[in-house]
Design a protein around this motif. Structure first.
Motif, PDB file in Angstrom:
ATOM      1  N   UNK A  47       0.805  -1.213   0.000  1.00  0.00           N
ATOM      2  CA  UNK A  47       0.000   0.000   0.000  1.00  0.00           C
ATOM      3  C   UNK A  47       0.837   1.261   0.000  1.00  0.00           C
ATOM      4  N   UNK A  48       2.133   1.139  -0.308  1.00  0.00           N
ATOM      5  CA  UNK A  48       3.051   2.278  -0.299  1.00  0.00           C
ATOM      6  C   UNK A  48       3.567   2.557  -1.705  1.00  0.00           C
ATOM      7  N   UNK A  49       3.709   3.832  -2.019  1.00  0.00           N
ATOM      8  CA  UNK A  49       4.307   4.220  -3.292  1.00  0.00           C
ATOM      9  C   UNK A  49       5.817   4.294  -3.132  1.00  0.00           C
ATOM     10  N   UNK A  50       6.543   3.598  -4.003  1.00  0.00           N
ATOM     11  CA  UNK A  50       8.006   3.629  -3.951  1.00  0.00           C
ATOM     12  C   UNK A  50       8.577   4.915  -4.527  1.00  0.00           C
ATOM     13  N   UNK A  51       7.699   5.773  -5.060  1.00  0.00           N
ATOM     14  CA  UNK A  51       8.152   7.088  -5.523  1.00  0.00           C
ATOM     15  C   UNK A  51       8.300   8.059  -4.356  1.00  0.00           C
ATOM     16  N   UNK A  52       7.779   7.680  -3.180  1.00  0.00           N
ATOM     17  CA  UNK A  52       7.834   8.538  -1.996  1.00  0.00           C
ATOM     18  C   UNK A  52       9.120   8.262  -1.215  1.00  0.00           C
ATOM     19  N   UNK A  53       9.898   9.301  -0.974  1.00  0.00           N
ATOM     20  CA  UNK A  53      11.186   9.135  -0.295  1.00  0.00           C
ATOM     21  C   UNK A  53      11.059   8.583   1.108  1.00  0.00           C
ATOM     22  N   UNK A  54      10.069   9.039   1.873  1.00  0.00           N
ATOM     23  CA  UNK A  54       9.878   8.537   3.235  1.00  0.00           C
ATOM     24  C   UNK A  54       9.527   7.053   3.227  1.00  0.00           C
ATOM     25  N   UNK A  55       8.708   6.646   2.270  1.00  0.00           N
ATOM     26  CA  UNK A  55       8.369   5.225   2.160  1.00  0.00           C
ATOM     27  C   UNK A  55       9.611   4.387   1.863  1.00  0.00           C
ATOM     28  N   UNK A  56      10.424   4.866   0.914  1.00  0.00           N
ATOM     29  CA  UNK A  56      11.642   4.120   0.570  1.00  0.00           C
ATOM     30  C   UNK A  56      12.574   4.028   1.780  1.00  0.00           C
ATOM     31  N   UNK A  57      12.697   5.131   2.546  1.00  0.00           N
ATOM     32  CA  UNK A  57      13.583   5.122   3.713  1.00  0.00           C
ATOM     33  C   UNK A  57      13.097   4.116   4.754  1.00  0.00           C
ATOM     34  N   UNK A  58      11.786   4.136   5.058  1.00  0.00           N
ATOM     35  CA  UNK A  58      11.243   3.223   6.065  1.00  0.00           C
ATOM     36  C   UNK A  58      11.424   1.765   5.637  1.00  0.00           C
ATOM     37  N   UNK A  59      11.148   1.476   4.376  1.00  0.00           N
ATOM     38  CA  UNK A  59      11.289   0.107   3.895  1.00  0.00           C
ATOM     39  C   UNK A  59      12.751  -0.331   3.859  1.00  0.00           C
ATOM     40  N   UNK A  60      13.637   0.595   3.489  1.00  0.00           N
ATOM     41  CA  UNK A  60      15.058   0.257   3.418  1.00  0.00           C
ATOM     42  C   UNK A  60      15.613  -0.056   4.799  1.00  0.00           C
ATOM     43  N   UNK A  61      15.242   0.761   5.780  1.00  0.00           N
ATOM     44  CA  UNK A  61      15.671   0.491   7.149  1.00  0.00           C
ATOM     45  C   UNK A  61      15.124  -0.853   7.627  1.00  0.00           C
ATOM     46  N   UNK A  62      13.875  -1.130   7.268  1.00  0.00           N
ATOM     47  CA  UNK A  62      13.274  -2.401   7.667  1.00  0.00           C
ATOM     48  C   UNK A  62      13.978  -3.585   7.047  1.00  0.00           C
ATOM     49  N   UNK A  63      14.315  -3.465   5.775  1.00  0.00           N
ATOM     50  CA  UNK A  63      15.031  -4.556   5.102  1.00  0.00           C
ATOM     51  C   UNK A  63      16.390  -4.793   5.753  1.00  0.00           C
ATOM     52  N   UNK A  64      17.100  -3.710   6.072  1.00  0.00           N
ATOM     53  CA  UNK A  64      18.400  -3.859   6.728  1.00  0.00           C
ATOM     54  C   UNK A  64      18.238  -4.484   8.120  1.00  0.00           C
ATOM     55  N   UNK A  65      17.163  -4.112   8.807  1.00  0.00           N
ATOM     56  CA  UNK A  65      16.928  -4.637  10.144  1.00  0.00           C
ATOM     57  C   UNK A  65      16.636  -6.135  10.117  1.00  0.00           C
ATOM     58  N   UNK A  66      16.081  -6.615   9.019  1.00  0.00           N
ATOM     59  CA  UNK A  66      15.770  -8.038   8.910  1.00  0.00           C
ATOM     60  C   UNK A  66      17.013  -8.907   9.111  1.00  0.00           C
ATOM     61  N   UNK A  67      18.160  -8.398   8.673  1.00  0.00           N
ATOM     62  CA  UNK A  67      19.391  -9.169   8.811  1.00  0.00           C
ATOM     63  C   UNK A  67      19.797  -9.374  10.265  1.00  0.00           C
ATOM     64  N   UNK A  68      19.255  -8.564  11.170  1.00  0.00           N
ATOM     65  CA  UNK A  68      19.629  -8.641  12.581  1.00  0.00           C
ATOM     66  C   UNK A  68      18.693  -9.506  13.403  1.00  0.00           C
ATOM     67  N   UNK A  69      17.593  -9.948  12.817  1.00  0.00           N
ATOM     68  CA  UNK A  69      16.554 -10.591  13.630  1.00  0.00           C
ATOM     69  C   UNK A  69      16.937 -11.969  14.129  1.00  0.00           C
ATOM     70  N   UNK A  70      17.946 -12.586  13.529  1.00  0.00           N
ATOM     71  CA  UNK A  70      18.397 -13.894  14.000  1.00  0.00           C
ATOM     72  C   UNK A  70      19.576 -13.791  14.923  1.00  0.00           C
ATOM     73  N   UNK A  71      19.795 -12.632  15.517  1.00  0.00           N
ATOM     74  CA  UNK A  71      20.895 -12.417  16.460  1.00  0.00           C
ATOM     75  C   UNK A  71      20.800 -13.456  17.579  1.00  0.00           C
TER      76      UNK A  71
END
Length: 399
Positions: free
Chosen positions: A373-397
């Motif tokens: 439900x998010x537009x990837x043309x929106x900078x805030x949306x891209x930032x939130x999703x990018x941070x979330x994707x990076x955070x996924x790598x830490x979830x198996x700590x």
């Protein structure tokens, strides 16, 4: 006890059994040795010249569990190290390991030789114990002050710096670089891990590049050096620690090392320690991470790794990303999103990285927008999703 007392006992035993005798400390560094009797190997010669037999030989000896032995045993030969088998007789007093008596080629020892070794070990234990009491008090005090300097409150850091300076340790340091080594060793006893860490850190601290202080606290080791060092020197130093710990513990043991930036003196050493701890956490958490990581190389993870372990759960991810994960059982869309964002939203670059046609990429991106439900043309949306994707790598700590 003076060193000459122990040396006389070693020389007397060597003459009695007609064999080379050496006494190592619990970290397998040479304390004293007799003359050669024609039975020496390359490891012994190196130890006599350099005061230690080399990291590979030390790792081989420690991997036999010699620091846990309560009686004599045999350290097997290692042809690749040009190392012959040794009788290792731990020297203990009141349960404390004080030293390791070594004699090469144990199979040729007679019963009389073994008896002489046992008698000498008992006499040496009394001498070594007197030194141990005084030295251990100093070591405990020094390491305690180092831990307070690096990990304590502001008030305790100030007191620790004063205590270290008053004892002549790390006086007047204008720089402070901290490395933190963390060990994950399933099935290994705490004492084994601590010995392996201490041996590795002490080997590094004998380098004359700078003044060092070290401390070991469970599965973590701290190395503080009071002079700036080239980055590659620090990387090699960390790699040496990691390898020696792995060699000593064997099996599935892993040691990672995080390195902080150089702080402006001992009063700010805690800053470098915090950075180094964060870097070490990234090394043991992120997929495909190297064993040695610099804090300054972490990028956005320097921020994300400040999140406490108990808060780092899937609930922390953006709701839209969790929705995408739930509707993407094979992970294809999540990977597409990650690559697209890593390439700054460039369609051609993302398509090339994914090895797909641009039309396929844009179709997937459209699917992502529909699910989230998010537009990837929106900078805030891209930032939130990018941070979330990076955070996924830490979830198996695993911590």
């Amino acid at each position: 006890m003076s060193g000459s007392d122990l040396q006389r006992m070693v020389d007397a035993l060597a003459e009695e059994i007609g064999r080379s005798v050496a006494i190592n400390d619990p970290s397998v560094h040479l304390k004293c040795a007799s003359r050669h009797f024609g039975d020496e190997d390359e490891v012994r010669v190196h130890a006599v010249l350099q005061r230690e037999g080399g990291s590979a030989a030390i790792g081989h000896m420690l991997s036999q569990g010699i620091t846990e032995w309560t009686g004599p045993g045999v350290i097997p030969a290692r042809a690749d190290l040009h190392m012959r088998a040794r009788l290792c007789r731990p020297i203990r007093c009141r349960g404390e390991l004080l030293g390791l008596l070594m004699v090469i080629d144990p199979e040729s020892l007679t019963e009389a030789d073994i008896g002489a070794i046992e008698d000498s070990a008992a006499a040496m234990a009394a001498l070594l114990y007197r030194d141990f009491v005084a030295e251990d008090e100093q070591r405990v005090a020094r390491e305690g002050a180092v831990l307070e300097l690096l990990c304590g409150t502001a008030e305790r850091r100030t007191a620790a710096q004063r205590a270290l300076g008053g004892q002549g340790w790390l006086r007047g340091g204008h720089h402070a670089t901290v490395s933190v080594a963390e060990v994950v060793a399933p099935g290994k006893e705490k004492a084994q891990v601590e010995v392996a860490l201490r041996v590795a850190l002490e080997a590094v601290s004998r380098n004359r590049f700078a003044e060092f202080a070290l401390a070991v606290d469970g599965n973590r080791g701290f190395l503080l050096q009071s002079a700036p060092a080239p980055k590659e020197h620090l990387r090699d130093q960390g790699a040496m620690v990691a390898k020696q710990v792995r060699d000593a513990l064997g099996g599935s043991a892993r040691c990672v090392v995080g390195i902080g930036t150089t702080a402006g003196g001992l009063a700010e050493a805690w800053i470098s320690r915090e950075q180094a701890s964060t870097a070490a956490r990234s090394a043991r958490t992120l997929p495909d991470a190297a064993d040695v990581v610099f804090w300054e190389e972490l990028g956005v993870y320097a921020t994300l790794l400040q999140i406490p372990d108990d808060r780092l759960t899937p609930r922390l991810l953006p709701a839209a990303l969790n929705e995408l994960i739930a509707n993407d059982p094979h992970g294809r869309l999540v990977r597409t999103l990650a690559v697209y964002l890593d390439n700054a939203g460039s369609g051609p670059d993302a398509a090339a990285a994914l090895h797909i046609h641009r039309t396929s990429l844009y179709y997937r991106l459209h699917q992502i927008e529909q699910i989230t439900g998010l537009s990837l043309a929106n900078g805030d949306n891209r930032l939130a999703l990018h941070l979330g994707v990076r955070m996924m790598a830490l979830l198996d700590d695993p911590s």
